[in-house]
Each structure stands twice: as C-alpha cells, then as structure tokens.
Design a protein around this motif. Structure first.
Motif, PDB file in Angstrom:
ATOM      1  N   VAL A   9       0.847  -1.185   0.000  1.00 21.03           N
ATOM      2  CA  VAL A   9       0.000   0.000   0.000  1.00 21.03           C
ATOM      3  C   VAL A   9       0.885   1.238   0.000  1.00 21.03           C
ATOM      4  CG1 VAL A   9      -1.722   1.285   1.303  1.00 21.03           C
ATOM      5  CG2 VAL A   9      -1.805  -1.203   1.281  1.00 21.03           C
ATOM      6  N   SER A  10       0.603   2.175  -0.859  1.00 21.12           N
ATOM      7  CA  SER A  10       1.355   3.411  -0.878  1.00 21.12           C
ATOM      8  C   SER A  10       0.428   4.551  -0.515  1.00 21.12           C
ATOM      9  CB  SER A  10       1.944   3.641  -2.275  1.00 21.12           C
ATOM     10  OG  SER A  10       2.671   4.833  -2.276  1.00 21.12           O
ATOM     11  N   HIS A  11       0.680   5.159   0.650  1.00 20.80           N
ATOM     12  CA  HIS A  11      -0.180   6.224   1.124  1.00 20.80           C
ATOM     13  C   HIS A  11       0.686   7.264   1.816  1.00 20.80           C
ATOM     14  CE1 HIS A  11      -3.239   8.335   3.460  1.00 20.80           C
ATOM     15  NE2 HIS A  11      -4.089   7.887   2.556  1.00 20.80           N
ATOM     16  N   PRO A  12       0.556   8.536   1.500  1.00 22.77           N
ATOM     17  CA  PRO A  12       1.468   9.540   2.032  1.00 22.77           C
ATOM     18  C   PRO A  12       1.258   9.904   3.490  1.00 22.77           C
ATOM     19  CG  PRO A  12      -0.166  10.571   0.621  1.00 22.77           C
ATOM     20  CD  PRO A  12      -0.375   9.091   0.523  1.00 22.77           C
ATOM     21  N   SER A  13       0.195   9.432   4.135  1.00 26.51           N
ATOM     22  CA  SER A  13      -0.061   9.909   5.493  1.00 26.51           C
ATOM     23  C   SER A  13      -0.154   8.773   6.507  1.00 26.51           C
ATOM     24  CB  SER A  13      -1.352  10.727   5.514  1.00 26.51           C
ATOM     25  OG  SER A  13      -2.438   9.911   5.101  1.00 26.51           O
ATOM     26  N   TYR A  14       0.775   7.840   6.465  1.00 30.22           N
ATOM     27  CA  TYR A  14       0.798   6.801   7.478  1.00 30.22           C
ATOM     28  C   TYR A  14       1.084   7.444   8.821  1.00 30.22           C
ATOM     29  CZ  TYR A  14       1.032   3.025   4.055  1.00 30.22           C
ATOM     30  OH  TYR A  14       0.767   2.145   3.057  1.00 30.22           O
ATOM     31  N   GLY A  15       0.464   6.914   9.848  1.00 30.29           N
ATOM     32  CA  GLY A  15       0.681   7.445  11.186  1.00 30.29           C
ATOM     33  C   GLY A  15       1.194   6.376  12.113  1.00 30.29           C
ATOM     34  N   VAL A  16       1.114   6.661  13.422  1.00 33.44           N
ATOM     35  CA  VAL A  16       1.592   5.735  14.440  1.00 33.44           C
ATOM     36  C   VAL A  16       0.815   4.427  14.378  1.00 33.44           C
ATOM     37  CG1 VAL A  16       1.813   5.383  16.936  1.00 33.44           C
ATOM     38  CG2 VAL A  16       2.391   7.589  15.932  1.00 33.44           C
ATOM     39  N   ALA A  17      -0.495   4.509  14.128  1.00 31.55           N
ATOM     40  CA  ALA A  17      -1.300   3.289  14.040  1.00 31.55           C
ATOM     41  C   ALA A  17      -0.791   2.398  12.918  1.00 31.55           C
ATOM     42  CB  ALA A  17      -2.772   3.640  13.816  1.00 31.55           C
ATOM     43  N   ASP A  18      -0.401   3.006  11.807  1.00 33.37           N
ATOM     44  CA  ASP A  18       0.130   2.228  10.700  1.00 33.37           C
ATOM     45  C   ASP A  18       1.456   1.578  11.072  1.00 33.37           C
ATOM     46  OD1 ASP A  18      -1.964   2.864   8.831  1.00 33.37           O
ATOM     47  OD2 ASP A  18      -1.095   4.880   8.769  1.00 33.37           O
ATOM     48  N   PHE A  19       2.258   2.278  11.861  1.00 33.40           N
ATOM     49  CA  PHE A  19       3.507   1.688  12.325  1.00 33.40           C
ATOM     50  C   PHE A  19       3.205   0.472  13.189  1.00 33.40           C
ATOM     51  CE2 PHE A  19       6.741   0.990  15.505  1.00 33.40           C
ATOM     52  CZ  PHE A  19       7.865   0.856  14.710  1.00 33.40           C
ATOM     53  N   GLU A  20       2.236   0.611  14.069  1.00 31.09           N
ATOM     54  CA  GLU A  20       1.874  -0.504  14.949  1.00 31.09           C
ATOM     55  C   GLU A  20       1.381  -1.708  14.151  1.00 31.09           C
ATOM     56  OE1 GLU A  20      -0.882   1.225  17.718  1.00 31.09           O
ATOM     57  OE2 GLU A  20       0.698   2.405  18.680  1.00 31.09           O
ATOM     58  N   ILE A  21       0.619  -1.445  13.091  1.00 30.20           N
ATOM     59  CA  ILE A  21       0.150  -2.529  12.227  1.00 30.20           C
ATOM     60  C   ILE A  21       1.346  -3.202  11.560  1.00 30.20           C
ATOM     61  CG2 ILE A  21      -1.111  -3.063  10.103  1.00 30.20           C
ATOM     62  CD1 ILE A  21      -3.058  -0.779  10.901  1.00 30.20           C
ATOM     63  N   ALA A  22       2.250  -2.407  11.029  1.00 29.23           N
ATOM     64  CA  ALA A  22       3.434  -2.950  10.373  1.00 29.23           C
ATOM     65  C   ALA A  22       4.243  -3.785  11.353  1.00 29.23           C
ATOM     66  CB  ALA A  22       4.287  -1.827   9.793  1.00 29.23           C
ATOM     67  N   PHE A  23       4.423  -3.269  12.552  1.00 28.91           N
ATOM     68  CA  PHE A  23       5.197  -3.992  13.564  1.00 28.91           C
ATOM     69  C   PHE A  23       4.521  -5.314  13.895  1.00 28.91           C
ATOM     70  CE2 PHE A  23       6.329  -5.118  17.898  1.00 28.91           C
ATOM     71  CZ  PHE A  23       7.710  -5.036  17.851  1.00 28.91           C
ATOM     72  N   ARG A  24       3.235  -5.258  14.183  1.00 29.38           N
ATOM     73  CA  ARG A  24       2.489  -6.456  14.573  1.00 29.38           C
ATOM     74  C   ARG A  24       2.499  -7.514  13.456  1.00 29.38           C
ATOM     75  NH1 ARG A  24      -2.191  -4.212  15.846  1.00 29.38           N
ATOM     76  NH2 ARG A  24      -3.033  -4.511  13.763  1.00 29.38           N
ATOM     77  N   ASP A  25       2.325  -7.075  12.218  1.00 25.93           N
ATOM     78  CA  ASP A  25       2.219  -8.022  11.103  1.00 25.93           C
ATOM     79  C   ASP A  25       3.563  -8.549  10.618  1.00 25.93           C
ATOM     80  OD1 ASP A  25      -0.485  -7.606  11.211  1.00 25.93           O
ATOM     81  OD2 ASP A  25      -0.597  -6.445   9.346  1.00 25.93           O
ATOM     82  N   HIS A  26       4.637  -7.800  10.790  1.00 26.32           N
ATOM     83  CA  HIS A  26       5.896  -8.169  10.150  1.00 26.32           C
ATOM     84  C   HIS A  26       7.040  -8.501  11.100  1.00 26.32           C
ATOM     85  CE1 HIS A  26       4.367  -7.289   6.158  1.00 26.32           C
ATOM     86  NE2 HIS A  26       3.756  -6.259   6.707  1.00 26.32           N
TER      87      HIS A  26
END
Length: 172
Positions: A9-26
C-alpha cells in the motif's frame, strides 16, 4: 482479524497506528526469516527490533516509501550482517592472539616504549597505523574509515613506519 500489508500500500499519510500494524504483522515473520538466515533467534530479534526502532523515529518519512516494511527488512539484514562481521573479527583476533607463542611477545619495557613512540606520531599517522596494524583493516578500509584516499593512507603509513623506525633506533 484482517491486517493491512503496508508493503503493498502506498499512502502519504501513514501514522503511528500504521507503524503498529506494520510492527504487529511483520516483526515475527522477519525474526523467523533472519533466524533461518543467521542461525540465532536472539540475534535476529535484536536486529529486527533495532530496525523497527530506527523506523519508528523516522516513520513520517519512511511511511511514504513505496515499501516501508522493505526498508525495515533491509535495515534488519544490515544489522545482522554487521553483527556477524564483528563476531568474525573478534573470533579472528582472539585466535590470532591465542596462537602467538609467548616468546614472540615483546618485553613489557619494549612494548611500553613502542606505545610511547606511537602516541607521539601525528594524528593521521597514528590513526592510519592503528587501523592498519592493530585492527588489520586493508588500505581501502582504512581509507574509508578515515575518509581519505588510498594514496593518502599509504603516505601516512609510510611516514609512520619511517618515523617509528628512526625513533626506535634511538631508544636505549
């Protein structure tokens, strides 16, 4: 529960929640992959943890990359490579020191005299000689570390050897 794969997914406004998702999933899949690659789960966890820590600090910028998780993976792999390079150097140095017979080791007074002479060398000569002879870096690696050309490193090594040779002859 449906999770988002941020690497696709390419989106210019990732936030802290997106970081948490990335961390949890990867996090865990990266740890498993690096455990297989390096053979040590603890090292793999440390490397992935460090990579995610570095990403968190820069998340505003990294989240705009086409593949922010790929960036984290790349950093984790580099951290693991660095770890094993350090371990290899450490092992080689230990083996080299253990292989030296005691009779080849200089007398304490001689060694102290040598270190005193080295300490009096100009900075560039002392650093070049230390990196080349003590850490046993190549001329190229020494040049990179000192941010000099290889020719400049060769000059500093030559000058250091010449000065040490001259001064050593004068030691009583």
């Amino acid at each position: 529960m449906q999770t988002t794969d941020l690497s696709s997914v390419s989106h210019p406004s990732y936030g802290v929640a997106d970081f948490e998702i990335a961390f949890r999933d990867h996090f865990e899949p990266m740890v498993r992959a690096l455990t297989v690659a390096g053979g040590n789960r603890e090292v793999a966890q440390d490397c992935v943890q460090d990579a995610f820590s570095r990403a968190y600090v820069r998340w505003r910028r990294i989240s705009r990359y086409d593949d922010p998780v790929g960036w984290v993976r790349h950093v984790a792999i580099n951290r693991m490579r660095d770890h094993y390079r350090r371990e290899t150097r450490k092992r080689r140095a230990t083996e080299k020191l253990a292989a030296r017979p005691e009779e080849q080791m200089p007398e304490p007074a001689t060694e102290e005299g040598l270190w005193a002479l080295v300490a009096r060398l100009p900075d560039q000569q002392r650093i070049a000689a230390s990196l080349f002879y003590v850490e046993q870096l190549s001329v190229r690696e020494t040049a990179v570390a000192m941010e000099l050309s290889e020719g400049a490193v060769k000059y500093h090594l030559h000058a250091a050897r010449t000065k040490l040779r001259q001064e050593w002859r004068q030691v009583p």
